[in-house]
Design an enzyme around this catalytic site. Structure first.
Site, PDB file in Angstrom:
ATOM      1  N   GLU A 138      -1.046  -8.049   5.396  1.00  0.00           N
ATOM      2  CA  GLU A 138      -0.626  -8.196   6.793  1.00  0.00           C
ATOM      3  C   GLU A 138      -1.765  -8.004   7.784  1.00  0.00           C
ATOM      4  OE1 GLU A 138       0.132  -5.692   4.842  1.00  0.00           O
ATOM      5  OE2 GLU A 138      -0.218  -3.837   5.928  1.00  0.00           O
ATOM      6  N   CYS A 151       0.811  -1.212   0.000  1.00  0.00           N
ATOM      7  CA  CYS A 151       0.000   0.000   0.000  1.00  0.00           C
ATOM      8  C   CYS A 151       0.857   1.281   0.000  1.00  0.00           C
ATOM      9  CB  CYS A 151      -1.004  -0.056   1.141  1.00  0.00           C
ATOM     10  SG  CYS A 151      -2.425   0.989   0.831  1.00  0.00           S
ATOM     11  N   HIS A 206      -3.322  -4.632   1.715  1.00  0.00           N
ATOM     12  CA  HIS A 206      -2.668  -5.021   2.975  1.00  0.00           C
ATOM     13  C   HIS A 206      -2.875  -6.513   3.231  1.00  0.00           C
ATOM     14  CE1 HIS A 206      -2.090  -0.938   4.735  1.00  0.00           C
ATOM     15  NE2 HIS A 206      -3.116  -0.650   3.974  1.00  0.00           N
TER      16      HIS A 206
END
Ligand code: GLN
Length: 188
Positions: free
Chosen positions: A168, A71, A166
């Site tokens: 994560e 991002c 994202h």
């Protein structure tokens, strides 16, 4: 320095990698590869310049130092920003040959989740888009590993892997793992 680095640290540690936070140029001596998280790319630009990190980091990645960006991290790595702010001349590391349009997937409240098939993973992964950048052009050395609605959302250029979303946030580790495998298999 900025952004959701804690989520990346957790994933890398779970994958058995040692982690070290990078805030100053001397931290670059401690690491073999760098992950740049999601967050706010304008702040990353400003802080890295203020701490003297911008130029040494740019030069290293340009010479082949492995980098992973999600991002805002993708924006910070990219060569060009489409429709960049007129009031603040946003600098990027310019090491990943692509053009990105910031916030092109919508405002914060338009955040969304989807699943994506990623080349080489042979599986789909969850992907969360939050004020995400759209990749609007790529150079010929850039390989597309996943697309969404016709636009690349995971790209690789030799030592660099970056994505618009994202992984994560979901604790999704397979893209991190793919990048680690790529760079471990790379000739010195
Ligand atoms: N829109 C942000 C930027 O321009 C990126 C958002 C994110 O990392 N989730 O830096």
């Amino acid at each position: 320095m900025q952004g959701d680095f804690a989520a990346h640290i957790k994933i890398f540690q779970d994958l058995g990698a040692k982690t070290h936070l990078v805030r100053a140029p001397r931290d670059l001596e401690e690491i073999d590869a760098i992950a740049i998280p999601g967050g706010e790319s304008t702040v990353m630009s400003r802080l890295s310049e203020r701490y003297g990190l911008f130029e040494p980091l740019r030069a290293r990645i340009d010479e082949g130092f492995p980098a992973f960006g999600t991002c805002a991290g993708l924006i910070f790595l990219a060569k060009h920003i489409e429709g960049a702010s007129q009031t603040f001349q946003q600098t990027t590391l310019g090491v990943l040959d692509c053009t990105v349009a910031r916030n092109a997937y919508g405002a914060q409240r338009e955040s969304f989740q989807t699943t994506l098939e990623v080349k080489e993973l042979g599986d789909s992964i969850p992907a969360t888009f939050i004020r995400a950048p759209k990749i609007t052009a790529i150079g010929e050395n850039v390989e597309v590993l996943a697309s969404w609605n016709g636009a690349p959302v995971v790209v690789r250029q030799q030592n660099i892997v970056a994505c618009s979303f994202h992984p994560e946030i979901e604790g999704e580790h397979r893209l991190h793992q793919l990048w680690l495998k790529n760079i471990q298999g790379r000739p010195e």
